[in-house]
Design an enzyme around this catalytic site. Sequence first.
Site, short mmCIF file in Angstrom:
data_model
loop_
_atom_site.label_atom_id
_atom_site.label_comp_id
_atom_site.label_asym_id
_atom_site.label_seq_id
_atom_site.Cartn_x
_atom_site.Cartn_y
_atom_site.Cartn_z
N SER A 1 0.83 -1.20 0.00
CA SER A 1 0.00 0.00 0.00
C SER A 1 0.87 1.25 0.00
O SER A 1 1.65 1.47 -0.93
CB SER A 1 -0.96 -0.05 1.20
OG SER A 1 -1.97 0.91 1.09
N ASP B 1 -10.28 -3.37 -5.15
CA ASP B 1 -9.40 -2.37 -4.56
C ASP B 1 -9.33 -1.17 -5.50
O ASP B 1 -9.01 -1.34 -6.68
CB ASP B 1 -8.00 -2.97 -4.38
CG ASP B 1 -7.01 -2.04 -3.70
OD1 ASP B 1 -7.35 -0.87 -3.44
OD2 ASP B 1 -5.87 -2.49 -3.45
N HIS C 1 -7.87 -5.12 -0.65
CA HIS C 1 -6.76 -4.39 -0.05
C HIS C 1 -6.51 -4.89 1.37
O HIS C 1 -7.45 -5.21 2.10
CB HIS C 1 -7.11 -2.89 -0.02
CG HIS C 1 -5.92 -2.01 0.18
ND1 HIS C 1 -5.08 -1.66 -0.84
CD2 HIS C 1 -5.42 -1.41 1.29
CE1 HIS C 1 -4.12 -0.88 -0.38
NE2 HIS C 1 -4.30 -0.72 0.91
#
Length: 298
Positions: free
Chosen positions: A149, A240, A270
């Site tokens: 991320s 996501d 995610h």
Amino acid sequence: MSKYSQLKDPGIVAFLEEGERLYPENAVSFSMAEQREFYNKYCAHFSGRWPKDVATRDFTVGAVPCRRYMPRAPRGQLLYLHGGGYVVGGLESHNSICADLADQAQVDVIAVEYRLAPEHKFPAAFDDCWAVFESIVGSGGPCVIAGDSAGGNLAAGIAIKARDLGIQKIKGQVLIYPGLGGDVTKGSYITQANAPGLTTKDVLYYHDTYGSDGSKLAEPLRETDFSGLPRAFLVACAHDPLHDDAVHYAAKLQAAGVAAELREEPDLVHAYLRARFMSRPAAESFRAIVAAIRAFAA
């Protein structure tokens, strides 16, 4: 009908339902202290059993706290940069993930507790990660660099800066559902705007809190020359809003002649790394990440 009816894997559904009890969907509307408390409890809840042959040592690079994870017979080293939207997370939040990477990939893992926004906006987090990277390659030779991320964003930025400075000591970059500064008015930012686990609204909040200056180090998709960057392994989750960032980055690397493998995850969301003990697709994806790290380190 379950609000997660679009998800095929029961393990991921169970992961999301458990996570809701610890990390509310509207977490970004709470104070920063509350967000960090939610996140720490959430991460601790999904930690696995500690691998028996991995030791740790905490140290600092300047004022930056770091932790080294040491398997018995490491065959390389990995710099790992944690996710959390640049506002939450640290050494404890990704402790279990880093330990498992060290154990399964048989590499020394160096984790970084970089400064968080909004107290420390861009480029503070990047500068901390860069300082640790310089220390690693200056004293211990080449490394693989990885992150999930926001950490994937930081890893990609480090790779760009290292290339620009002629530092050729990154053996590979592993970018796990990274946010790379894609166009939020198109593609997965629209089709997955309300995806479980992360929404486009959340992405915009984190982006604004981080204080990106719009440069390629903050938003690597703004780079115009992708040649000479380290080979890459990228993971994109179908559910996501950040999905297309990984897809587009992989395509740009490939077009520039960089070896880049994109792994599409049609059943994952995610933050699925934390579901690796609950979900078969998540476990398989984690094994693929481990294999990529091992291959790069070798």
